[in-house]
Design an enzyme around this catalytic site. Structure first.
Site, PDB file in Angstrom:
ATOM      1  N   TYR A 142       0.992  -1.165  -0.053  1.00 46.79           N
ATOM      2  CA  TYR A 142       0.085  -0.034   0.041  1.00 46.79           C
ATOM      3  C   TYR A 142       1.024   1.253   0.086  1.00 46.79           C
ATOM      4  O   TYR A 142       1.736   1.367   0.681  1.00 46.79           O
ATOM      5  CB  TYR A 142      -0.970   0.062   1.177  1.00 46.79           C
ATOM      6  CG  TYR A 142      -1.799   1.293   1.552  1.00 46.79           C
ATOM      7  CD1 TYR A 142      -2.953   1.368   0.499  1.00 46.79           C
ATOM      8  CD2 TYR A 142      -1.488   2.173   2.407  1.00 46.79           C
ATOM      9  CE1 TYR A 142      -3.447   2.470   0.550  1.00 46.79           C
ATOM     10  CE2 TYR A 142      -2.395   3.281   2.548  1.00 46.79           C
ATOM     11  CZ  TYR A 142      -3.288   3.599   1.646  1.00 46.79           C
ATOM     12  OH  TYR A 142      -4.390   4.692   1.910  1.00 46.79           O
ATOM     13  N   ASP A 237       9.251   2.609  -0.383  1.00 48.70           N
ATOM     14  CA  ASP A 237       8.176   3.382   0.445  1.00 48.70           C
ATOM     15  C   ASP A 237       8.546   2.992   1.926  1.00 48.70           C
ATOM     16  O   ASP A 237       8.415   1.799   2.296  1.00 48.70           O
ATOM     17  CB  ASP A 237       6.954   2.974   0.101  1.00 48.70           C
ATOM     18  CG  ASP A 237       5.789   3.645   0.951  1.00 48.70           C
ATOM     19  OD1 ASP A 237       5.972   3.970   2.135  1.00 48.70           O
ATOM     20  OD2 ASP A 237       4.736   3.419   0.597  1.00 48.70           O
ATOM     21  N   LYS A 265       4.435  10.104   8.259  1.00 49.76           N
ATOM     22  CA  LYS A 265       4.389   9.553   9.844  1.00 49.76           C
ATOM     23  C   LYS A 265       5.368  10.099  10.858  1.00 49.76           C
ATOM     24  O   LYS A 265       5.074  11.032  11.369  1.00 49.76           O
ATOM     25  CB  LYS A 265       4.059   8.371   9.934  1.00 49.76           C
ATOM     26  CG  LYS A 265       2.835   8.004   8.857  1.00 49.76           C
ATOM     27  CD  LYS A 265       2.382   6.373   9.256  1.00 49.76           C
ATOM     28  CE  LYS A 265       1.643   5.678   8.193  1.00 49.76           C
ATOM     29  NZ  LYS A 265       0.397   5.225   8.496  1.00 49.76           N
TER      30      LYS A 265
HETATM   31  N1  HOZ Z   1      -2.128   0.936   6.956  1.00 49.02           N
HETATM   32  C1  HOZ Z   1      -2.513   2.443   6.771  1.00 49.02           C
HETATM   33  C2  HOZ Z   1      -1.463   3.354   6.569  1.00 49.02           C
HETATM   34  N2  HOZ Z   1      -0.198   2.858   6.084  1.00 49.02           N
HETATM   35  C3  HOZ Z   1      -3.676   2.866   8.018  1.00 49.02           C
HETATM   36  C4  HOZ Z   1      -3.865   4.188   8.122  1.00 49.02           C
HETATM   37  C5  HOZ Z   1      -4.960   4.653   7.271  1.00 49.02           C
HETATM   38  O1  HOZ Z   1      -5.102   4.314   6.082  1.00 49.02           O
HETATM   39  O2  HOZ Z   1      -5.761   5.332   7.621  1.00 49.02           O
END
Ligand code: HOZ
Length: 425
Positions: A142, A237, A265
Site C-alpha cells: 500500500y 516506500d 508519519k
Molecule cells: N495502513 C494504513 C497506513 N499505512 C493505515 C492508516 C489509514 O489508512 O488510515
C-alpha cells in the site's frame, strides 16, 4: 447507549461510512468503532472511559507513545510563534539535514503533507526523469491512495475488498504492473516484456500493509539490479519503516540503496507530514529548478516539523531502537509460547517494534500467503484482546506497533491477554 455509539450514529449521518479513513471503520471485524478521548504513553482511553494498551500508535508515528511531554512542549512552543506561514522556516532546513544524514540514499529531500503525496510525487518524478510511463508495484503493498498506486493495494483498500479502486481510469491502471512480492523472476520478465517502458519499481521494502512479511532471497538487491540494468528507478516506500526499524530505515538494514524514498508519519510525530528524497540529480528535476511540478501550502509546517524533529532527536537520545528491539523480543517470546501452548496454526512475524499474527500455518512471504489467514479467527482474537484492554489494529491486513513508552509490564500483560484469548479460540 455508549458515548461511542452515539458519536458513531451522528458520524454516519455526516461522514461517509462514519470515518475519515476506512481502516477506522472496524468493518471486517464486525462491530462498531469506538471514539478516542485521549492518550498518554502506551495507553489510550475511549470517550466512555475504557482504557486500552495501544498497539496501533496512530498507525506508526507515535513511536514514543502518546503525548510525550518533550513533544507537546515543542509543539506548544512552536505554536506560540505562528501556526503556518507558507514561507520557508528554519525547521525545514533542520529536518532536511537530519533526513539526509540519517537515511543513507537521500541527498536531497522535499517535505509534503502525507505519505500519499510522497509516493505520488516519487512516481511523477520517476516518470519525468526516465521519460517512461509504466511502473511496477507489488500485490498487497500500500502506497497511499493516488491513482497509479491503487492497483492490488493493501491496507484499508484490501480490507474492504477494493484493492483496485473504482474511479481510477483504466488508462491509468494499465500503466501499473502489480506483481507478487518476493518473486524476482516475474520482475525480470516484466522488464523484458515492457522494454524501455518501466519508469520505476516502487516497493514497501518491508511490506506492512497486508499484515507483515519480509523480503527474502536477496529480493531487494535483485530489484536494485533489475532497475539499474533497465534504466528504471527504484523507489522504497518507507512511510512505516523509516526511522522505525532502524535509524536509517529498511535500506540501512538490508543495505540496498533506492533512488528515491517516500517517508511519512514519524517525521511529523503524529502531525500530518510526509517527505520524499533521493539522489540529487533526480530531486533537482523538481520545480522551481526543474520541470516536475509539486507544491503544498502547508508543506514544511512549523508545528509538524517541531514535533517530528523533537521525536527523532529524542529517539536517538534514548537509543530508542535498542529499547524497541528489547520490548519486541519480549512480546515475541510471550506470543510464541502462547501460540505453542494453544496448539493453533498461527504464524508470528516481528521485526523490531513491528509485529503481526496470521491465523495460518505459514510460511507467509507475500499477499497470497497473508490471505490464507483465517479471518474469523482473527476477528475473535481482535475482540477477545480488546475486551481485555489490549487494542490491536482492527484488520488482519495491518501491522502492530510497539512504542518506547510500552513498559515491560505492559508487554507482560499483553502476553497474558494473548495467551488467554488464543486458549479460548
Ligand atoms: N495502513 C494504513 C497506513 N499505512 C493505515 C492508516 C489509514 O489508512 O488510515
Amino acid at each position: 447507549m455508549t458515548k461511542s455509539s452515539e458519536l458513531f450514529a451522528r458520524a454516519q449521518k455526516r461522514i461517509p461510512g462514519g470515518v475519515n479513513s476506512p481502516v477506522r471503520a472496524f468493518r471486517n471485524v464486525g462491530g462498531e468503532p469506538w471514539f478516542v478521548a485521549r492518550g498518554e504513553g502506551a495507553r489510550i482511553w475511549d470517550v466512555d472511559g475504557n482504557e486500552y494498551v495501544d498497539y496501533v500508535g496512530s498507525w506508526g508515528p507515535a513511536i514514543l507513545g502518546h503525548a510525550p511531554k518533550v513533544m507537546v512542549d515543542a509543539v506548544r512552543d512552536a505554536a506560540t510563534r505562528g501556526l503556518s506561514f507558507g514561507i520557508s522556516n528554519p525547521l525545514e532546513v533542520e529536518m532536511a539535514e537530519l533526513i539526509c544524514e540519517w537515511v543513507p540514499s537521500i541527498e536531497k529531500v522535499r517535505m509534503v503533507n502525507s505519505g500519499t503525496e510522497a509516493t505520488m510525487s516519487c512516481v511523477r518524478l520517476a516518470r519525468a526523469f526516465t521519460g517512461r510511463d509504466k511502473i511496477i508495484k507489488f500485490d498487497g503493498c500500500y502506497h497511499g491512495h493516488a491513482d497509479p498506486l491503487l492497483v492490488k493495494s493493501g491496507s484499508g483498500a484490501l480490507t474492504h475488498g477494493h484493492a483496485s479502486s473504482a474511479g481510477v481510469p483504466r488508462a491509468f491502471a494499465d500503466l501499473t504492473i502489480s506483481l507478487p512480492f518476493n518473486n524476482a523472476e516475474l520482475v525480470k520478465k516484466a522488464f523484458q516484456e515492457n522494454k524501455n517502458q518501466i519508469a520505476a519499481v516502487i516497493v514497501e521494502a518491508i511490506p506492512a500493509n497486508a499484515g507483515l512479511y519480509f523480503p527474502r532471497d536477496n529480493f531487494l538487491s535483485a530489484l536494485r539490479e533489475e532497475c539499474t540494468r533497465n534504466g528504471a528507478l527504484l523507489i522504497f516506500d518507507e512511510v512505516i519503516t523509516g526511522f522505525r526499524v532502524a535509524r536509517g530505515g529498511a535500506q540501512e538494514i538490508y543495505g540496498v540503496m533506492p533512488d528515491l524514498t517516500a517517508l511519512g508519519k514519524i517525521i511529523g510525530g503524529g502531525l500530518p507530514v510526509g517527505a520524499f528524497g533521493g539522489r540529487a540529480e533526480i530531486m533537482d528535476q523538481l520545480s522551481p529548478d526543474g520541470s516536475v511540478y509539486q507544491a503544498g501550502t502547508l508543506s514544511g509546517n512549523p508545528l509538524a516539523l517541531a514535533a517530528g524533529l523533537t521525536q527523532l532527536r529524542e529517539l536517538e537520545r534514548i537509543n530508542g531502537w535498542k529499547l524497541l528491539e528489547h520490548l519486541g523480543l519480549h512480546l515475541e517470546e510471550l506470543a510464541r509460547a502462547a501460540i505453542k501452548d494453544a496448539k493453533l496454526d498461527v504464524t508470528f512475524h516481528r521485526l523490531g517494534s513491528l509485529f503481526c499474527l496470521f491465523f495460518a500455518a505459514g510460511p507467509i512471504h507475500d499477499l497470497a500467503g497473508a490471505q490464507t489467514s483465517d479471518l474469523k479467527m482473527f476477528t475473535k482474537f481482535f475482540w477477545g484482546c480488546l475486551k481485555r484492554g489490549v487494542y490491536f489494529a482492527p484488520s488482519q491486513f495491518e501491522t502492530g506497533f510497539i512504542s518506547t513508552s510500552h513498559t515491560p509490564g505492559d508487554i507482560q500483560r499483553t502476553g497474558t491477554v494473548v495467551r488467554d484469548v488464543l486458549a479460548e479460540l
